[in-house]
Motif scaffolding. Structure first.
Motif, PDB file in Angstrom:
ATOM      1  N   ARG A 139      45.694 -22.091  49.267  1.00 38.71           N
ATOM      2  CA  ARG A 139      44.810 -22.998  48.512  1.00 38.71           C
ATOM      3  C   ARG A 139      44.832 -24.395  49.124  1.00 38.71           C
ATOM      4  O   ARG A 139      43.798 -25.078  49.203  1.00 38.71           O
ATOM      5  N   ARG A 142      42.572 -24.397  52.141  1.00 39.19           N
ATOM      6  CA  ARG A 142      41.153 -24.515  51.783  1.00 39.19           C
ATOM      7  C   ARG A 142      40.790 -25.969  51.485  1.00 39.19           C
ATOM      8  O   ARG A 142      39.761 -26.472  51.944  1.00 39.19           O
ATOM      9  N   GLU A 143      41.640 -26.666  50.716  1.00 37.00           N
ATOM     10  CA  GLU A 143      41.367 -28.066  50.402  1.00 37.00           C
ATOM     11  C   GLU A 143      41.376 -28.925  51.659  1.00 37.00           C
ATOM     12  O   GLU A 143      40.506 -29.785  51.854  1.00 37.00           O
ATOM     13  N   GLU A 146      38.271 -28.530  53.805  1.00 35.48           N
ATOM     14  CA  GLU A 146      37.131 -29.204  53.180  1.00 35.48           C
ATOM     15  C   GLU A 146      37.169 -30.704  53.428  1.00 35.48           C
ATOM     16  O   GLU A 146      36.144 -31.325  53.747  1.00 35.48           O
ATOM     17  N   VAL A 192      41.641 -14.700  51.725  1.00 34.27           N
ATOM     18  CA  VAL A 192      41.468 -16.151  51.695  1.00 34.27           C
ATOM     19  C   VAL A 192      41.202 -16.715  53.087  1.00 34.27           C
ATOM     20  O   VAL A 192      40.173 -17.354  53.321  1.00 34.27           O
ATOM     21  N   THR A 193      42.129 -16.491  54.025  1.00 28.53           N
ATOM     22  CA  THR A 193      42.021 -17.143  55.333  1.00 28.53           C
ATOM     23  C   THR A 193      40.729 -16.774  56.050  1.00 28.53           C
ATOM     24  O   THR A 193      40.009 -17.651  56.554  1.00 28.53           O
ATOM     25  N   ILE A 196      37.774 -18.436  54.426  1.00 23.10           N
ATOM     26  CA  ILE A 196      37.650 -19.835  54.850  1.00 23.10           C
ATOM     27  C   ILE A 196      37.035 -19.897  56.243  1.00 23.10           C
ATOM     28  O   ILE A 196      36.165 -20.723  56.527  1.00 23.10           O
ATOM     29  N   LYS A 199      33.322 -19.484  56.399  1.00 22.26           N
ATOM     30  CA  LYS A 199      32.550 -20.645  55.937  1.00 22.26           C
ATOM     31  C   LYS A 199      32.597 -21.798  56.930  1.00 22.26           C
ATOM     32  O   LYS A 199      31.575 -22.454  57.177  1.00 22.26           O
ATOM     33  N   TYR A 200      33.771 -22.056  57.531  1.00 23.86           N
ATOM     34  CA  TYR A 200      33.957 -23.288  58.281  1.00 23.86           C
ATOM     35  C   TYR A 200      34.208 -23.122  59.781  1.00 23.86           C
ATOM     36  O   TYR A 200      34.031 -24.072  60.534  1.00 23.86           O
TER      37      TYR A 200
END
Length: 332
Positions: A139, A142-143, A146, A192-193, A196, A199-200
C-alpha cells in the motif's frame, strides 16, 4: 534485446579486499566502460540497500544508491542510470521525487526509477523504519508511486494517505524527460504490484524461471486489459546473476574464484547461500552458447530487457568482455 549492467557497490560482497579509498575509482571505471559508445550497454544499475547480503557485515561497504546515481550522472555521458530497485519507504516519496528530478537534470535526462516495496528486514529495523507486513508495504508503494507521478508530470504533489501526508509539495524543475522519469515497477506480486505496474509502469522487473516469467506476464496482461492499457507498451525486464565462460572448465574456474573471494567474509552457511544464488532460476551461469540459449528462451516469452550482475567484474573483466563480444551480438 536491450542490456543493463549492475555496477558492484559492495552490497553483495563484491568489493571485498579492495581498499575503500579505491571503491569509487573501481565503480567509476566500470561505469566508464559501460558508457563507451560501442559497449552495447544501454544502462547501468545499483541496488538500494544499506547492509550486505547474504550476511550483514560490520566491516564491508554498501554504498548508498542515490549518492552513486548523482555521481554517475555527473561522470558519464551516454549510458542510462537506474536502481533495481529503490525501496519506497526509505525516503519520503516527495523528497525522492525531488532527488530523482535533480539527478535527471544533472544527467541530461538519463535517469530511470526502479521502485519497489522493499524486503530486507534486517536493514529496515536497523535504520528505524520498523518492518510492516507485506500488504502494508505494498500500500505504501502504491501511495509513493502516485506521489512521484504527480510530481514529475505537474511539478506538484498532494496526497492525504495512510503512510504519507503530502501537501502541495513543489518539485521544480521537473525532470527533463517528457512525461517524467520512466518508472520500473519491481516485483511480481499478482494482486497489487503488477496492478500498479499496469497503471504506471514503463517497465516491469520480475524474476524467476521461464514458466514463472510467462505466468507473471499473463497476469500483467490481464491487469492491462482491465485498465484499458496497451500491454505491449510495457517493457518486461529481469535481472540475472551472470557468469559466462569459454567452456565448462572456465565457468567452474570463475565460480571457484568467486567462492574463494567471499568465503572468508560469509562463513560456510553464508557462502552456501551465496552460491545457491549463482545456480537459481535468476542466474545465467554457463558457456556462451548456454547463456545465449537461456536468453533466447526468455525473449520468446516477451523479455525485452536483461539486466546482468557479474560477481567478478571488480577483479576480472574477462567474463564481462566475453559476454559483450559473443552473447550480446547473438541477441541484438
Amino acid at each position: 534485446m536491450r542490456f543493463g549492467m549492475f555496477i558492484p557497490q559492495g552490497w553483495r560482497h563484491d568489493l571485498v579486499d579492495i581498499d575503500p579509498a579505491e571503491h569509487w575509482q573501481t565503480m567509476h571505471d566500470l561505469a566508464a566502460h559501460a558508457d563507451a559508445p560501442d559497449s552495447g550497454w544501454e544502462s547501468i544499475w545499483v541496488y538500494d540497500h544499506f547492509h550486505t547480503v547474504p550476511v550483514p557485515s560490520e566491516t564491508e561497504a554498501t554504498h548508498e544508491a542515490w549518492t552513486l546515481m548523482a555521481a554517475f550522472a555527473a561522470s558519464t555521458s551516454r549510458v542510462r542510470l537506474g536502481q533495481m530497485c529503490t525501496c519506497v519507504a526509505y525516503r519520503n516519496p516527495a523528497y525522492l521525487a525531488k532527488i530523482a528530478a535533480t539527478v535527471d537534470l544533472v544527467s541530461g535526462g538519463r535517469t530511470e526509477m526502479g521502485i519497489g516495496a522493499g524486503w530486507y528486514e534486517h536493514e529496515w529495523l536497523a535504520y528505524g523504519y520498523g518492518f510492516p507486513d507485506a500488504p502494508a508495504r505494498l500500500r505504501a508503494l502504491r501511495e509513493g508511486v502516485e506521489v512521484m507521478h504527480q510530481a514529475w508530470t505537474t511539478g506538484r504533489a498532494t496526497l492525504d494517505g495512510e503512510f504519507w501526508q503530502i501537501s502541495d509539495a513543489i518539485v521544480q524543475p521537473k525532470p527533463l524527460q517528457d512525461g517524467g522519469i520512466p518508472m520500473w515497477i519491481a516485483g511480481g506480486g499478482e494482486k497489487v504490484t503488477l496492478k500498479i505496474a499496469a497503471k504506471y509502469a514503463s517497465y516491469t522487473n520480475f524474476n524467476g524461471g521461464a514458466e514463472t516469467f510467462a505466468h507473471k506476464s499473463d497476469v500483467l496482461r490481464g491487469h492491462c486489459e482491465r485498465l484499458g492499457r496497451d500491454f505491449d507498451s510495457i517493457v518486461r525486464s529481469s535481472n540475472f546473476n551472470t557468469v559466462v565462460g569459454t567452456d565448462a572448465a572456465d565457468v567452474e574456474r570463475r565460480l571457484a574464484a568467486v567462492e574463494a573471494r567471499v568465503a572468508p567474509y560469509l562463513g560456510p552457511a553464508g557462502t552456501e547461500r551465496y552460491l545457491q544464488g549463482m545456480h537459481s532460476d535468476e542466474s545465467l551461469v554457463g558457456t556462451v552458447s548456454e547463456v545465449v540459449a537461456k536468453l533466447e528462451q526468455r525473449r520468446e516469452l516477451g523479455l525485452g530487457y536483461a539486466i546482468h550482475y557479474f560477481p567478478e567484474i571488480a577483479y576480472d573483466r574477462s567474463g564481462l568482455e566475453l559476454f559483450e563480444a559473443e552473447v550480446m551480438p547473438a541477441l541484438a
